[in-house]
Design a protein around this motif. Structure first.
Motif, PDB file in Angstrom:
ATOM      1  N   LYS B 217       0.482  21.838 -22.182  1.00 20.20           N
ATOM      2  CA  LYS B 217       0.778  20.884 -23.249  1.00 20.20           C
ATOM      3  C   LYS B 217      -0.466  20.099 -23.621  1.00 20.20           C
ATOM      4  O   LYS B 217      -0.503  19.427 -24.631  1.00 20.20           O
ATOM      5  CB  LYS B 217       1.866  19.918 -22.788  1.00 20.20           C
ATOM      6  CG  LYS B 217       3.143  20.622 -22.395  1.00 20.20           C
ATOM      7  CD  LYS B 217       4.304  20.197 -23.244  1.00 20.20           C
ATOM      8  CE  LYS B 217       5.412  21.192 -23.147  1.00 20.20           C
ATOM      9  NZ  LYS B 217       6.723  20.603 -23.018  1.00 20.20           N
ATOM     10  N   ASP B 218      -1.450  20.119 -22.760  1.00 24.11           N
ATOM     11  CA  ASP B 218      -2.663  19.363 -23.020  1.00 24.11           C
ATOM     12  C   ASP B 218      -3.723  20.331 -23.523  1.00 24.11           C
ATOM     13  O   ASP B 218      -4.161  21.208 -22.794  1.00 24.11           O
ATOM     14  CB  ASP B 218      -3.123  18.682 -21.743  1.00 24.11           C
ATOM     15  CG  ASP B 218      -4.335  17.814 -21.992  1.00 24.11           C
ATOM     16  OD1 ASP B 218      -4.159  16.607 -22.149  1.00 24.11           O
ATOM     17  OD2 ASP B 218      -5.448  18.358 -22.056  1.00 24.11           O
ATOM     18  N   SER B 220      -6.520  19.093 -25.094  1.00 26.19           N
ATOM     19  CA  SER B 220      -7.598  18.198 -25.509  1.00 26.19           C
ATOM     20  C   SER B 220      -8.971  18.792 -25.237  1.00 26.19           C
ATOM     21  O   SER B 220      -9.873  18.660 -26.061  1.00 26.19           O
ATOM     22  CB  SER B 220      -7.434  16.847 -24.815  1.00 26.19           C
ATOM     23  OG  SER B 220      -7.394  17.020 -23.426  1.00 26.19           O
ATOM     24  N   ALA B 221      -9.143  19.482 -24.079  1.00 28.81           N
ATOM     25  CA  ALA B 221     -10.462  20.030 -23.763  1.00 28.81           C
ATOM     26  C   ALA B 221     -10.859  21.067 -24.803  1.00 28.81           C
ATOM     27  O   ALA B 221     -11.963  21.035 -25.353  1.00 28.81           O
ATOM     28  CB  ALA B 221     -10.450  20.643 -22.377  1.00 28.81           C
ATOM     29  N   GLN B 222      -9.933  21.990 -25.108  1.00 27.90           N
ATOM     30  CA  GLN B 222     -10.244  23.053 -26.064  1.00 27.90           C
ATOM     31  C   GLN B 222     -10.477  22.483 -27.459  1.00 27.90           C
ATOM     32  O   GLN B 222     -11.373  22.922 -28.176  1.00 27.90           O
ATOM     33  CB  GLN B 222      -9.092  24.069 -26.120  1.00 27.90           C
ATOM     34  CG  GLN B 222      -8.914  24.879 -24.849  1.00 27.90           C
ATOM     35  CD  GLN B 222      -7.909  24.268 -23.907  1.00 27.90           C
ATOM     36  OE1 GLN B 222      -7.805  23.042 -23.786  1.00 27.90           O
ATOM     37  NE2 GLN B 222      -7.152  25.092 -23.213  1.00 27.90           N
ATOM     38  N   THR B 224     -11.468  19.465 -28.284  1.00 31.10           N
ATOM     39  CA  THR B 224     -12.737  18.741 -28.338  1.00 31.10           C
ATOM     40  C   THR B 224     -13.888  19.729 -28.535  1.00 31.10           C
ATOM     41  O   THR B 224     -14.821  19.488 -29.297  1.00 31.10           O
ATOM     42  CB  THR B 224     -12.944  17.947 -27.041  1.00 31.10           C
ATOM     43  OG1 THR B 224     -11.823  17.093 -26.852  1.00 31.10           O
ATOM     44  CG2 THR B 224     -14.199  17.099 -27.095  1.00 31.10           C
ATOM     45  N   LYS B 225     -13.767  20.862 -27.845  1.00 28.27           N
ATOM     46  CA  LYS B 225     -14.781  21.911 -27.981  1.00 28.27           C
ATOM     47  C   LYS B 225     -14.798  22.475 -29.409  1.00 28.27           C
ATOM     48  O   LYS B 225     -15.854  22.690 -29.991  1.00 28.27           O
ATOM     49  CB  LYS B 225     -14.406  23.025 -27.002  1.00 28.27           C
ATOM     50  CG  LYS B 225     -15.569  23.748 -26.400  1.00 28.27           C
ATOM     51  CD  LYS B 225     -15.043  24.535 -25.223  1.00 28.27           C
ATOM     52  CE  LYS B 225     -15.963  25.636 -24.811  1.00 28.27           C
ATOM     53  NZ  LYS B 225     -15.369  26.422 -23.729  1.00 28.27           N
ATOM     54  N   LYS B 227     -13.807  20.920 -32.100  1.00 30.02           N
ATOM     55  CA  LYS B 227     -14.333  19.879 -32.993  1.00 30.02           C
ATOM     56  C   LYS B 227     -15.858  19.904 -32.968  1.00 30.02           C
ATOM     57  O   LYS B 227     -16.520  19.781 -33.998  1.00 30.02           O
ATOM     58  CB  LYS B 227     -13.813  18.517 -32.536  1.00 30.02           C
ATOM     59  CG  LYS B 227     -14.122  17.409 -33.503  1.00 30.02           C
ATOM     60  CD  LYS B 227     -13.759  16.053 -32.945  1.00 30.02           C
ATOM     61  CE  LYS B 227     -14.209  14.956 -33.876  1.00 30.02           C
ATOM     62  NZ  LYS B 227     -14.131  13.638 -33.234  1.00 30.02           N
ATOM     63  N   LEU B 245       2.300  20.284 -31.124  1.00 26.07           N
ATOM     64  CA  LEU B 245       1.477  19.562 -30.151  1.00 26.07           C
ATOM     65  C   LEU B 245      -0.001  19.766 -30.438  1.00 26.07           C
ATOM     66  O   LEU B 245      -0.800  18.833 -30.350  1.00 26.07           O
ATOM     67  CB  LEU B 245       1.771  20.081 -28.742  1.00 26.07           C
ATOM     68  CG  LEU B 245       3.100  19.671 -28.121  1.00 26.07           C
ATOM     69  CD1 LEU B 245       3.282  20.356 -26.790  1.00 26.07           C
ATOM     70  CD2 LEU B 245       3.122  18.169 -27.940  1.00 26.07           C
ATOM     71  N   GLN B 248      -0.973  17.827 -33.653  1.00 26.26           N
ATOM     72  CA  GLN B 248      -0.972  16.380 -33.429  1.00 26.26           C
ATOM     73  C   GLN B 248      -2.167  15.946 -32.581  1.00 26.26           C
ATOM     74  O   GLN B 248      -2.820  14.944 -32.871  1.00 26.26           O
ATOM     75  CB  GLN B 248       0.331  15.959 -32.746  1.00 26.26           C
ATOM     76  CG  GLN B 248       1.480  15.847 -33.740  1.00 26.26           C
ATOM     77  CD  GLN B 248       2.835  15.922 -33.069  1.00 26.26           C
ATOM     78  OE1 GLN B 248       2.931  16.085 -31.853  1.00 26.26           O
ATOM     79  NE2 GLN B 248       3.882  15.797 -33.856  1.00 26.26           N
ATOM     80  N   GLN B 249      -2.442  16.723 -31.529  1.00 26.87           N
ATOM     81  CA  GLN B 249      -3.588  16.354 -30.687  1.00 26.87           C
ATOM     82  C   GLN B 249      -4.896  16.491 -31.451  1.00 26.87           C
ATOM     83  O   GLN B 249      -5.811  15.683 -31.268  1.00 26.87           O
ATOM     84  CB  GLN B 249      -3.613  17.225 -29.433  1.00 26.87           C
ATOM     85  CG  GLN B 249      -2.519  16.826 -28.450  1.00 26.87           C
ATOM     86  CD  GLN B 249      -2.515  17.703 -27.216  1.00 26.87           C
ATOM     87  OE1 GLN B 249      -3.546  18.093 -26.700  1.00 26.87           O
ATOM     88  NE2 GLN B 249      -1.337  18.016 -26.712  1.00 26.87           N
ATOM     89  N   ARG B 252      -5.294  13.510 -33.546  1.00 26.05           N
ATOM     90  CA  ARG B 252      -5.655  12.348 -32.745  1.00 26.05           C
ATOM     91  C   ARG B 252      -7.142  12.366 -32.392  1.00 26.05           C
ATOM     92  O   ARG B 252      -7.751  11.327 -32.204  1.00 26.05           O
ATOM     93  CB  ARG B 252      -4.808  12.335 -31.464  1.00 26.05           C
ATOM     94  CG  ARG B 252      -4.097  11.018 -31.264  1.00 26.05           C
ATOM     95  CD  ARG B 252      -3.277  11.060 -30.000  1.00 26.05           C
ATOM     96  NE  ARG B 252      -1.947  11.592 -30.222  1.00 26.05           N
ATOM     97  CZ  ARG B 252      -1.219  12.183 -29.267  1.00 26.05           C
ATOM     98  NH1 ARG B 252      -1.705  12.335 -28.059  1.00 26.05           N
ATOM     99  NH2 ARG B 252      -0.021  12.633 -29.546  1.00 26.05           N
ATOM    100  N   LEU B 253      -7.706  13.580 -32.275  1.00 31.04           N
ATOM    101  CA  LEU B 253      -9.135  13.683 -31.967  1.00 31.04           C
ATOM    102  C   LEU B 253      -9.991  13.563 -33.226  1.00 31.04           C
ATOM    103  O   LEU B 253     -11.202  13.676 -33.171  1.00 31.04           O
ATOM    104  CB  LEU B 253      -9.430  15.025 -31.297  1.00 31.04           C
ATOM    105  CG  LEU B 253      -9.078  15.133 -29.818  1.00 31.04           C
ATOM    106  CD1 LEU B 253      -9.153  16.574 -29.366  1.00 31.04           C
ATOM    107  CD2 LEU B 253     -10.005  14.273 -28.989  1.00 31.04           C
TER     108      LEU B 253
END
Lengths: 291, 388
Positions: B217-218, B220-222, B224-225, B227, B245, B248-249, B252-253
């Motif tokens: 569900k997370d 964020s690492a991928q 951020t990469k 982005k 998800l 939305q994440q 948020r980034l």
């Protein structure tokens, strides 16, 4: 550098959730030397209670969190009384299998309620700040700060109060301590209530950060939190916190600096190597085996 | 005495089994459905079940299906695969050996259709998957030759990947794309790779090709990469329960590029779970409810009247899979597994809800076109057509 800081923030968010759930595993293990495999599913029930409170009762964030924690604490105590207490004298394997069964029961019970993934409404207004290229959201700040606050409170309770002293005493010796007038069943119930309510707090925050919840969401997260507890030294409360942050950090950083396909492979490989050198976890101490 | 009883019971069992194997002797045609009623994509299973029940009811209300001059009622057996590969295979096995069905419709997602198709192929029973787009569903794992008994009612991923890649290049005018996909799922992995191949062959670059595994569900690492790699468009060939998800994440980034999807987005649940976050994005799929042919309109109206919602692509494809089966058994002229298979393989042309289809020679994959839909004001709106 900003890239690294951004990833560090991601790791803090994930790690604080793992740490909160790992606490539940470690507390129950500390006091009963039993692994409560239903804990991941109690985390899921916490997320669903948050969904119910937010959607149907339309409660704001703090009451939702408290309701979810209280509901799951009651459920945790009830499960201990009904399912685990009769097995306290039985071989440990029976209790572990019962815990797995309780977990399956909770999953399938929720499944009857709804097989569809549910959307949890945003209880916290989402705002994103960009500081020097790093994006921080209001949700991330709340999750990280609230988790750390809960952990500090728990640490104080265990180290500074009479209940905490009783918990530590029982985890030291289950047969002599009750003879000194410590109410065994009550202390075990309190341990379950605290451990599972921390799981529910994690479930609530998790479902706000990742607002699509389903009955199986607790399995994978539960396993990872269990691994965090083992890495930190199962039975040790500070160890569980450290383990959670280590696992979150390793998972995020591997995905950040290596092809993300290798993430689980490298992350769990590293943890295995760590356990070779510290088989009782980072803060765990070998217990002498009583014959 | 005891031995005699045992023998007697055995004889009865054998005679029951023998009469059940006849199949054609009774006046019903048994059809099995394997669907994802629970698990991670229950909306898919629900649509499949709804369309199956509607199709069978239409035939039975009309007095049954005319096969070789005799009217047969359709008897439907629906099995849940619980969103698990092993349960898909055992559900197919159960339908074939215990319920003795003539054909199986489903499963829908490729990761469940592939194991079930192996069972159908080895038992020599026709299986039509409405929604499985991964090429492996109809190909033998060892020889890579087409399976004889496995068919599908939809296009396949190499085609879909090409359609989306061309759309990103030509319509969105992008040259740098990123992909985030579930590496543990056959469908997602296949289409991501076909997208990458076409996109790069036609002058684009895939600047980030990131993965996760089912249940995560997370992201964020991928993200951020991704982005950091500064793409102009992000392709998410993932299921409707995960896409919200991811988007939305990403928001948020602070990621603001358009997102693209594939037919796994096409469930009404997507909009419910995603809300305003998915507004304006595009995905490729099988048919557009708002730009439908006359027979499609008839189906859509009937479905809306019965279930109170617009049928998604799974419902339409399931309905077509049943249509293909009816036509095959009618042209076979008898209720027989082998005859149905042979007739299905040579169906000249089938006019379905999701367009005209015809099986490629010696293969269970139909030739048909795709559409691109846009999410607009919380609805799926037709945007473009793409022909093979």
């Amino acid at each position: 550098m900003t890239y690294f800081l951004q990833q560090l923030l991601n790791a803090m968010q994930l790690g604080s959730i793992y740490a909160l759930i790992a606490l539940g595993y470690t507390m129950v293990y500390g006091i009963l030397t039993m692994i409560n495999f239903a804990h991941g599913d109690l985390f899921m029930v916490g997320a669903f209670l948050c969904f119910i409170a937010a959607t149907f009762l339309k409660l704001p964030f703090v009451p939702t969190l408290l309701l979810s924690m209280a509901g799951v604490a009651l459920l945790g105590v009830a499960i201990e009384r009904v399912a685990y207490k009769p097995l306290r004298q039985a071989p440990r394997v029976s209790a572990v299998i019962t815990a797995l069964g309780v977990g399956l029961f909770l999953e399938n019970f929720t499944l009857v309620f709804s097989p569809y993934p549910q959307h949890v409404p945003a209880l916290i207004a989402n705002r994103t700040w960009t500081i020097g290229g790093v994006s921080i959201s209001s949700l991330q700040i709340i999750i990280i700060l609230l988790s750390i606050a809960l952990m500090i409170i728990l640490d104080l309770v265990v180290r500074r109060t009479m209940v905490g002293m009783a918990m530590r005493a029982i985890s030291w010796d289950k047969s002599i301590v009750p003879l000194m007038g410590v109410p065994l069943d009550l202390i075990i119930s309190i341990t379950f209530a605290i451990g599972t309510s921390l799981g529910a707090a994690a479930g609530t925050m998790y479902s706000l950060a990742f607002p699509v919840i389903d009955p199986y969401m607790g399995i994978l997260v539960g396993w990872k939190a269990f691994i965090s507890a083992v890495v930190g030294g199962i039975g040790n409360i500070r160890g569980a916190m450290i383990g959670g942050f280590i696992l979150g950090g390793v998972e995020i950083m591997v995905a950040a600096f290596m092809p993300s396909t290798y993430r689980d492979f490298v992350a769990f490989g590293l943890l295995l190597i760590l356990l070779i050198f510290r088989p009782y976890g980072i803060l765990g101490k070998p217990r002498p085996q009583k014959v | 005495m005891k031995k005699g009883m045992l023998l007697f019971t055995l004889m009865i069992l054998v005679s029951i089994a023998a009469s059940a194997c006849g199949g054609g002797a009774s006046d019903t045609i048994k059809v099995g459905v394997v669907a994802e009623l629970t698990g991670d994509i229950p909306a898919v299973g629900a649509s499949c079940k709804n369309a199956a029940e509607m199709s069978v009811q239409e035939v039975n209300d009309a007095g049954g299906l005319d096969v070789g001059g005799k009217k047969y009622k359709i008897e439907l057996f629906i099995e849940d695969n619980a969103g698990k590969a092993d349960q898909s295979a055992s559900a197919a096995q159960k339908l074939i050996t215990q319920q003795n069905v003539v054909a199986i419709i489903g499963p829908n997602a490729s990761r469940y259709a592939i194991p079930a198709s192996e069972i159908a192929e080895s038992s020599k029973v026709v299986l039509i998957s409405p929604w499985s787009t991964n090429p492996k569903t109809t190909l033998d794992a060892k020889t890579n030759a087409p399976k004889k008994y496995v068919f599908r009612a939809c296009f396949i991923d190499p085609f879909q990947g090409r359609v989306v890649a061309k759309f990103a290049l030509d319509n969105l005018k992008t040259t740098k794309a990123a992909v985030l996909y579930d590496v543990a799922s056959d469908y997602n992995k296949g289409i991501a790779e076909f997208f990458k191949k076409t996109y790069e062959e036609n002058g684009g670059t895939v600047v980030a090709f990131e993965t996760y595994t089912t249940g995560d569900k997370d992201f964020s690492a991928q993200l951020t990469k991704i982005k950091d790699a500064q793409p102009e468009v992000i392709f998410l060939p993932n299921y409707y329960s995960e896409v919200p998800l991811q988007i939305q994440q990403a928001h948020r980034l602070g990621i603001e590029t358009p997102f693209l999807g594939s037919d796994s987005w096409g469930s009404a649940e997507l909009i419910q779970l995603c809300g305003a976050d998915c507004e304006g994005y595009y995905f490729s799929t099988h048919y557009a409810p708002d730009a439908a042919t006359p027979q499609a309109t008839k189906f859509i109206e009937a479905y809306k009247a019965k279930y109170g919602q617009t049928p998604d692509d799974v419902a339409a494809l399931t309905y077509d899979a049943f249509g293909l089966f009816y036509q095959a058994i009618q042209s076979a002229g008898k209720v027989d597994r082998q005859a149905v298979r042979d007739a299905l393989a040579v169906i000249p042309k089938y006019e379905g809800v999701t367009g005209t289809m015809q099986f490629q020679e010696g293969s269970g994959d139909p030739i048909k076109s795709a559409v691109i839909l846009q999410i607009k004001d919380g609805k799926f709106v037709w945007f473009a057509n793409a022909n093979p």
